[in-house]
Design a protein around this motif. Structure first.
Motif, short mmCIF file in Angstrom:
data_model
loop_
_atom_site.label_atom_id
_atom_site.label_comp_id
_atom_site.label_asym_id
_atom_site.label_seq_id
_atom_site.Cartn_x
_atom_site.Cartn_y
_atom_site.Cartn_z
N TRP A 177 116.06 101.67 5.23
CA TRP A 177 115.76 102.98 5.79
C TRP A 177 114.31 103.37 5.44
O TRP A 177 114.02 103.77 4.32
CB TRP A 177 116.73 104.02 5.25
N CYS A 178 113.43 103.27 6.41
CA CYS A 178 112.03 103.68 6.22
C CYS A 178 111.88 105.07 6.86
O CYS A 178 111.17 105.25 7.86
CB CYS A 178 111.09 102.67 6.86
N THR A 179 112.55 106.01 6.26
CA THR A 179 112.73 107.33 6.88
C THR A 179 112.07 108.45 6.10
O THR A 179 112.43 109.62 6.24
CB THR A 179 114.23 107.61 7.06
N GLY A 180 111.10 108.11 5.29
CA GLY A 180 110.27 109.14 4.68
C GLY A 180 110.78 109.67 3.36
O GLY A 180 111.78 109.20 2.80
N PHE A 219 114.17 110.05 1.42
CA PHE A 219 115.08 110.72 2.35
C PHE A 219 115.78 109.68 3.23
O PHE A 219 115.12 108.80 3.80
CB PHE A 219 114.32 111.70 3.24
N ARG A 220 117.10 109.78 3.31
CA ARG A 220 117.87 108.92 4.19
C ARG A 220 118.77 109.79 5.05
O ARG A 220 119.59 110.56 4.51
CB ARG A 220 118.72 107.94 3.39
N PRO A 221 118.65 109.74 6.37
CA PRO A 221 119.45 110.62 7.22
C PRO A 221 120.93 110.25 7.18
O PRO A 221 121.29 109.08 7.04
CB PRO A 221 118.86 110.39 8.62
N ALA A 222 121.76 111.26 7.33
CA ALA A 222 123.20 111.02 7.43
C ALA A 222 123.51 110.48 8.83
O ALA A 222 122.98 110.97 9.82
CB ALA A 222 123.96 112.31 7.18
N ILE A 223 124.36 109.46 8.89
CA ILE A 223 124.74 108.89 10.17
C ILE A 223 126.20 108.50 10.10
O ILE A 223 126.67 108.02 9.06
CB ILE A 223 123.83 107.69 10.53
N PRO A 224 126.96 108.72 11.17
CA PRO A 224 128.39 108.36 11.14
C PRO A 224 128.58 106.89 10.76
O PRO A 224 127.91 106.01 11.29
CB PRO A 224 128.84 108.63 12.59
N GLY A 225 129.50 106.66 9.84
CA GLY A 225 129.80 105.31 9.40
C GLY A 225 128.91 104.80 8.28
O GLY A 225 129.09 103.67 7.80
N GLY A 226 127.98 105.63 7.83
CA GLY A 226 127.07 105.19 6.79
C GLY A 226 127.78 104.81 5.50
O GLY A 226 127.25 104.02 4.71
N ASP A 227 128.98 105.35 5.29
CA ASP A 227 129.70 105.08 4.05
C ASP A 227 130.65 103.89 4.16
O ASP A 227 131.25 103.48 3.16
CB ASP A 227 130.49 106.32 3.63
N ILE A 228 130.80 103.31 5.36
CA ILE A 228 131.72 102.18 5.50
C ILE A 228 131.00 100.86 5.76
O ILE A 228 131.64 99.80 5.73
CB ILE A 228 132.75 102.44 6.62
N PHE A 229 129.72 100.89 6.03
CA PHE A 229 128.96 99.66 6.24
C PHE A 229 129.04 98.79 4.98
O PHE A 229 128.76 99.24 3.88
CB PHE A 229 127.51 99.99 6.57
N ARG A 230 129.44 97.52 5.16
CA ARG A 230 129.68 96.66 4.01
C ARG A 230 128.43 95.94 3.52
O ARG A 230 128.45 95.32 2.45
CB ARG A 230 130.75 95.62 4.37
N GLY A 231 127.38 95.99 4.31
CA GLY A 231 126.16 95.33 3.89
C GLY A 231 125.38 96.19 2.90
O GLY A 231 125.83 97.23 2.43
N ARG A 249 125.73 105.01 15.35
CA ARG A 249 126.68 104.98 14.24
C ARG A 249 126.67 103.61 13.59
O ARG A 249 126.08 102.65 14.13
CB ARG A 249 128.10 105.32 14.71
N LEU A 250 127.33 103.52 12.46
CA LEU A 250 127.51 102.25 11.76
C LEU A 250 128.99 101.93 11.67
O LEU A 250 129.84 102.82 11.52
CB LEU A 250 126.92 102.32 10.35
N THR A 251 129.30 100.65 11.76
CA THR A 251 130.63 100.16 11.44
C THR A 251 130.54 99.38 10.13
O THR A 251 129.47 99.29 9.52
CB THR A 251 131.17 99.25 12.55
N ALA A 252 131.64 98.78 9.73
CA ALA A 252 131.61 97.96 8.52
C ALA A 252 130.66 96.78 8.67
O ALA A 252 130.10 96.28 7.67
CB ALA A 252 133.02 97.47 8.20
N ASP A 253 130.45 96.33 9.92
CA ASP A 253 129.66 95.12 10.14
C ASP A 253 128.21 95.37 10.52
O ASP A 253 127.37 94.49 10.36
CB ASP A 253 130.31 94.28 11.25
N GLY A 254 127.90 96.58 11.04
CA GLY A 254 126.53 96.83 11.45
C GLY A 254 126.40 97.99 12.40
O GLY A 254 127.36 98.75 12.61
#
Length: 351
Positions: free
Chosen positions: A280-283, A136-148, A259-264
């Motif tokens: 993500w150690c989110t269960g 399970f990985r929680p949804a968080i704003p910007g999760g789809d744009i983080f470049r890492g 939230r996440l940005t492209a950088d972190g």
């Protein structure tokens, strides 16, 4: 061709083997279908440094004590895999692998188990597929744009690939603490938790956790106040690597970012940090997709049970998914008792 049997057990990890041990003692005709190519269940996929929370003597399946591991108080994953393989062979449990169960359906007075290797028909099905296969990985704003890189606990193998990298570990449970401790000294670590980490007293191990979970279940069954069980003690077992990192200093948690940005990540106060990877150690969630045709899950994704028996389908039992299928049933030491009670109930049903 459809093969007939009294009981089909889906999953050949620790819960499936405990079920097999007690079903064999009860005289049932059964088969264990395991999707893995070799014994060991989810333990085969754990990260390299993972250790049990308890000594070997307190981490055993029914009927066979786990032998101690030389030089280790708390056995590692490799030792557990060897123990499970030996257990399966010692009791000559009828495991077939690799067989992936695709669906369980009602079929008159029996249940039909459809797999990638044919169909089985059983009076009773025991689902023991665990949770590892549904991270399970929680949804968080910007999760789809983080470049890492983003990965879950299930994809972590060790610190070597993160050497010198900026790594954010998310999660205040045992996995988060253990992986953060594993990375300390190798990576530029940031450990993030939703609330202040709660470490259990250093003397607490898995045996005490099992006792706490059992006492809670007994109190609830007797109509007494909820004791809180394991959560009343804390969230994190201070196994030696975690204890050392905590006391040395690097295991200090930051609050959860928003939230996440492209950088972190970026925190609520606008502070940001650059990151190369987020772990993500989110269960996990119960791996129950094979039971979808039965239409039994509630809005939380669980199947309501009485003991291990499904309320909406008495020919189905669930074992090893957590306290809702038996106190501490997702642990080696905890799964034996509900497996025994389940086997007795199944034997009575089969007559």
């Amino acid at each position: 061709m459809t093969r007939l049997v009294d009981v089909v057990v889906t999953g050949g990890g620790q819960a499936g083997l405990a079920a097999g041990y007690h079903l064999k003692r009860a005289g049932a005709e059964f088969v264990i279908l395991d999707a893995q190519g070799e014994p060991g269940g989810a333990w085969r996929h754990a990260w390299d440094s993972l250790h049990l929370f308890s000594p070997a003597s307190c981490s055993s399946l029914p009927g066979r004590l786990m032998p101690p591991q030389a030089g280790e108080t708390y056995p590692d994953a490799g030792h557990v895999i060897g123990y499970l393989a030996d257990y399966e062979q010692r009791y000559e449990l009828p495991v077939q692998r690799p067989v992936r169960v695709q669906a369980v359906r009602r079929d008159g007075e029996r249940l039909r188990v459809e797999t990638d290797s044919g169909t089985w028909s059983a009076h009773v099905v025991v689902s023991a597929t665990g949770t590892w296969w549904r991270p399970f990985r929680p949804a968080i704003p910007g999760g789809d744009i983080f470049r890492g890189r983003q990965l879950h606990t299930a994809g972590y193998s060790g610190p070597q690939e993160f050497a010198g990298r900026r790594v954010v570990v998310v999660g205040g449970g045992n996995s988060g603490a253990q992986i953060a401790a594993d990375l300390a000294g190798h990576a530029d670590l940031t450990w993030v938790t939703r609330r202040e980490p709660r470490f259990l007293p250093d003397e607490i191990d898995g045996r005490a956790l099992f006792d706490a979970a059992t006492a809670r279940r007994q109190a609830l069954d007797a109509g007494l106040d909820d004791t809180g069980g394991v959560t009343a003690l804390g969230d994190i077992v201070a196994v030696p690597p975690v204890r050392e990192a905590r006391d040395r200093g690097p295991l200090k948690a930051q609050p959860m970012f928003t939230r996440l940005t492209a950088d972190g990540p970026v925190w609520a106060d606008g502070t940001g940090a650059a990151a190369d990877a987020i772990i993500w150690c989110t269960g996990f969630r119960p791996a129950l997709s094979h039971l979808t045709p039965l239409g039994l899950r509630d809005r939380h994704g669980h199947i309501p049970t009485t003991g291990t028996r499904a309320v909406g389908e008495p020919r189905l039992h669930l074992l090893g998914y957590g306290d809702w299928t038996g106190p501490a049933s997702a642990t080696l030491i905890g799964v034996g008792r509900p497996a025994r009670e389940m086997a007795r109930e199944i034997a009575a049903r089969l007559g």
